[in-house]
Design an enzyme around this catalytic site. Structure first.
Site, short mmCIF file in Angstrom:
data_model
loop_
_atom_site.label_atom_id
_atom_site.label_comp_id
_atom_site.label_asym_id
_atom_site.label_seq_id
_atom_site.Cartn_x
_atom_site.Cartn_y
_atom_site.Cartn_z
N ARG A 149 44.75 33.28 67.52
CA ARG A 149 45.14 32.38 66.41
C ARG A 149 43.92 31.83 65.67
NH1 ARG A 149 45.64 27.09 66.40
NH2 ARG A 149 46.02 26.94 68.63
N ASP B 239 43.35 35.43 41.78
CA ASP B 239 44.27 36.29 42.52
C ASP B 239 44.05 37.72 42.01
OD1 ASP B 239 46.50 37.79 43.35
OD2 ASP B 239 47.81 36.03 43.36
N LYS C 244 50.67 44.02 49.01
CA LYS C 244 50.83 44.91 47.87
C LYS C 244 49.89 46.12 48.00
CE LYS C 244 53.61 41.60 46.85
NZ LYS C 244 53.21 40.46 46.05
N TYR D 32 52.46 34.44 40.11
CA TYR D 32 53.52 34.80 41.06
C TYR D 32 54.47 33.61 41.25
CZ TYR D 32 55.57 36.43 45.40
OH TYR D 32 56.44 36.82 46.37
#
Ligand SMILES: *Cc1c(COP(=O)(O)O)cnc(C)c1O
Length: 394
Positions: A59, A185, A210, A113
């Site tokens: 983690r 982005d 993507k 987005y």
């Protein structure tokens, strides 16, 4: 623009960040383990106290499979370091939380987005972090909306769904003058077509779901930039539990090794599809970076190396007629998302921009008859034939 690193992008996509294990496995192996053992307490303390790099707890990101794909992504974007996340939204949320405080301010340029729009517009205001949204045609107002409390200027370039291009260097000059960071982005362009860090951006975000993943079979995100700016984000990632899974990191590395081949093929095919649509009598407008003119062409030439696999077009049709065109397609699947090997199509008013008021959509050039295409790896001729058939009046 050429790559500043010595080796070419394809070579680095295959080799950067890879480690050879004692068994000789040809790529970094998948370590699914949540924890790692030490020979002694002193060895453990060396890692815990940061004197030696090492594996500790997954983690935290201290897992060899995760660190390997992070090193690969940092290399491809020309950044010092990368952080892997469970999704693109996880990367965005951690970045905003780490670099803003209550009472501080973000500027968001152009269309973004839908999840980003909600995070900035609905979630962060609950913490007293506010965002000013500038439409693409208002980008010149940036200096007027930057305030002493602005910490981040955020944008996508090319943006969704109108494929607007923004000048990374010019925006960064304004942001820095106001003491703010530029966060880009780069999901649509990928490091194959654009490296925002080379143009002055401070941080680069990816929805690795993507193009980086590229096969519509994983969900992940990444943040790339200088270690100093990533350290506070890594702490939020750790304590919000947003780590990329080791299994996903391995699958993502598998995908990124072929990223340049895929994206360059998608550049070529999308350019052919865009050229076809631009001459079709039922198409009134095509938005594709490779067809940019005027100022946008100038930006394209300065900061991009290819037009990408995404394009949108406005049909000379009603919303219902547009839906009928979409429904007649056989190769293009009706689906949100993008960047996979298969071609996808959406009508933005039914998906990504469904929630936006009609007058807001109109101001942003998102017509009812707009279609957005994610061009895959099929043959261009077959995709064009599919579109020809679907666009034929009947
Ligand atoms: C999909 C997408 C995101 C969000 O990524 P997830 O991996 O779905 O969380 C962010 N930005 C852009 C441009 C996207 O296309």
């Amino acid at each position: 623009m050429t790559d500043t690193n010595e080796q070419g992008l394809s070579t680095r996509s295959v080799h950067a960040g890879e480690t050879r294990d004692p068994q000789g496995a040809i790529h970094t192996p998948l370590y699914t383990h949540s924890t790692f053992a030490f020979d002694s307490t002193a060895d453990l303390l060396d890692v815990v106290e940061g004197r030696k790099p090492g594996n500790l707890y997954t983690r935290y990101g201290l897992n060899p499979t995760i660190r390997s794909v992070e090193a690969k992504l940092a290399d491809l974007e020309g950044g010092e370091q990368a952080l892997g996340f469970s999704s693109g939204m996880a990367a965005e949320a951690a970045t905003f939380l780490a670099h803003t405080r209550t009472g501080e301010h973000i500027v968001c340029i152009g269309d973004v987005y839908g999840g980003t729009f909600e995070l900035l517009g609905d979630n962060l205001p609950q913490l007293g972090i506010t965002t000013t949204f500038l439409r693409a045609d208002e980008v010149d107002r940036l200096p007027d909306v930057l305030t002493a409390s602005t910490r981040i200027v955020f944008f996508e370039t090319p943006s969704n769904p109108t494929l607007d291009l923004f000048d990374i260097a010019a925006i960064t000059t304004h942001a820095h003058a106001a003491g703010a960071l530029t966060v880009v982005d780069n999901t649509f362009a990928t490091p194959v077509n654009q490296n925002p860090l080379h143009h002055g951006a401070d941080l680069v975000i990816h929805s690795a779901t993507k193009y980086l993943g590229g096969h519509s079979d994983l969900t992940a995100g990444a943040l790339i930039g200088p270690a100093e700016l990533l350290a506070p984000v890594a702490m939020w990632r750790k304590n919000l539990g947003q780590m990329i899974a080791a299994e996903t990191a391995s699958l993502l590395a598998r995908s990124v090794r072929s990223l340049p081949v895929r994206v360059r093929a998608q550049n070529d095919t999308a350019a052919a599809v865009a050229a076809f649509l631009a001459t079709h009598p039922r198409v009134s407008r095509v938005n594709y970076p490779g067809l940019a003119t005027g100022d946008a062409k100038q930006i394209y030439d300065t900061q991009m190396r290819g037009g990408g696999g995404m394009l949108s077009a406005v049909l000379d049709a009603t919303a219902d007629e547009t839906a009928a065109v979409v429904d007649r397609l056989r190769l293009f699947a009706i689906a949100p998302s993008l960047g996979g090997v298969e071609s996808l199509i959406t009508q933005p008013i039914t998906t990504t921009h469904h929630g936006l008021a009609p007058d807001e959509r109109a101001k942003r050039g998102i017509a009812d008859s707009m279609i957005r295409l994610s061009v895959g790896l099929e043959d261009a001729d077959d995709l064009i034939q599919d579109l020809t058939h679907a666009l034929a009046d009947n």
